[in-house]
Design an enzyme around this catalytic site. Sequence first.
Site, mmCIF file in Angstrom:
data_model
loop_
_atom_site.group_PDB
_atom_site.id
_atom_site.type_symbol
_atom_site.label_atom_id
_atom_site.label_comp_id
_atom_site.label_asym_id
_atom_site.label_seq_id
_atom_site.Cartn_x
_atom_site.Cartn_y
_atom_site.Cartn_z
ATOM 1 N N GLY A 19 5.607 -4.392 0.778
ATOM 2 C CA GLY A 19 4.344 -4.670 1.435
ATOM 3 C C GLY A 19 3.321 -5.360 0.555
ATOM 4 N N ILE A 20 2.096 -4.875 0.620
ATOM 5 C CA ILE A 20 0.995 -5.485 -0.118
ATOM 6 C C ILE A 20 1.255 -5.458 -1.619
ATOM 7 C CG2 ILE A 20 -1.452 -5.242 -0.701
ATOM 8 C CD1 ILE A 20 -1.890 -4.177 2.169
ATOM 9 N N ASP A 63 5.383 7.919 -9.872
ATOM 10 C CA ASP A 63 4.845 8.533 -8.659
ATOM 11 C C ASP A 63 3.353 8.745 -8.850
ATOM 12 O OD1 ASP A 63 4.146 10.046 -6.470
ATOM 13 O OD2 ASP A 63 5.606 11.648 -6.823
ATOM 14 N N TYR A 159 -6.534 10.377 6.520
ATOM 15 C CA TYR A 159 -6.313 9.106 5.822
ATOM 16 C C TYR A 159 -7.631 8.342 5.709
ATOM 17 C CZ TYR A 159 -4.673 4.357 4.904
ATOM 18 O OH TYR A 159 -4.493 3.106 4.362
ATOM 19 N N THR A 196 3.303 -4.673 7.521
ATOM 20 C CA THR A 196 4.106 -4.167 6.414
ATOM 21 C C THR A 196 5.184 -3.222 6.953
ATOM 22 O OG1 THR A 196 2.706 -2.216 6.054
ATOM 23 C CG2 THR A 196 2.114 -4.239 4.860
#
Length: 251
Positions: A19-20, A63, A159, A196
């Site tokens: 993705g990004i 991570d 979120y 994405t």
Amino acid sequence: MGIEKYKGRVALVTGASAGIGAAIVQALLKEGLTVVGMARRVEKIKELEVKGAPGKLHAIAGDVGDEGSILSVFKWIKDNLGGVDVLINNAASFPHSQPTEGKTEDWKSILDVNVLGLSICTREAVQDMLRRGVDDGFIIHINSIVGHIPPFIAAGAMYGASKHAVKVLLEGLRKDLTARGSKIRVGQISPGMVDTEGLRRTVPELDLPKELKESPALHPEDIADAVVYMLSRHPRVQVYEMLVIPTASPL
């Protein structure tokens, strides 16, 4: 004086495997930076090599939701590359659940990655820059349009809350650096919907209004272009906030 001043310098991109993040890695390689891509799927990062690009890619397993993992990556960079000059905080966790029935582990994942992990990466990068006397470094947070508006669905509240926190943390960082007399620049890029892997996986699971499900989407490369633009400005210019939304977006 543009982005060429960062040629050969070290950029750390979190959430780099797709993705990004992947688009940012490739854009910076094309600009000649030494890019450390950090993600759990390290094999995916290795696939991001750009043939003929002047930059050098290092794929590191890490991570962002684990402080020990973050510190290990920064130690590797210090030992092998000298230190971080540009940090792109791109990694994000986005499980969605209703506020009245969400799982604690999902909420913890969001806060551990989007807020605490971002903050730990920022702290380690800035301390490293200050220790080495780097006064032209750059910290960029990849935020979201939902960090600026109320949640458009209840399931995205946690979120969204994490992304509002990113906005507040950025201003605290700017004030801290200003008080220190540092010229390290900071900024955030807040995209609207981006096409994405994560979005394609998540949207079918959400009870979104029809106009949002059918909304036009940006491409990851659009956000990578915004990163390059931000890094390319003259040192006297701090592009602090960029809202990037698709043309004709209902949001």
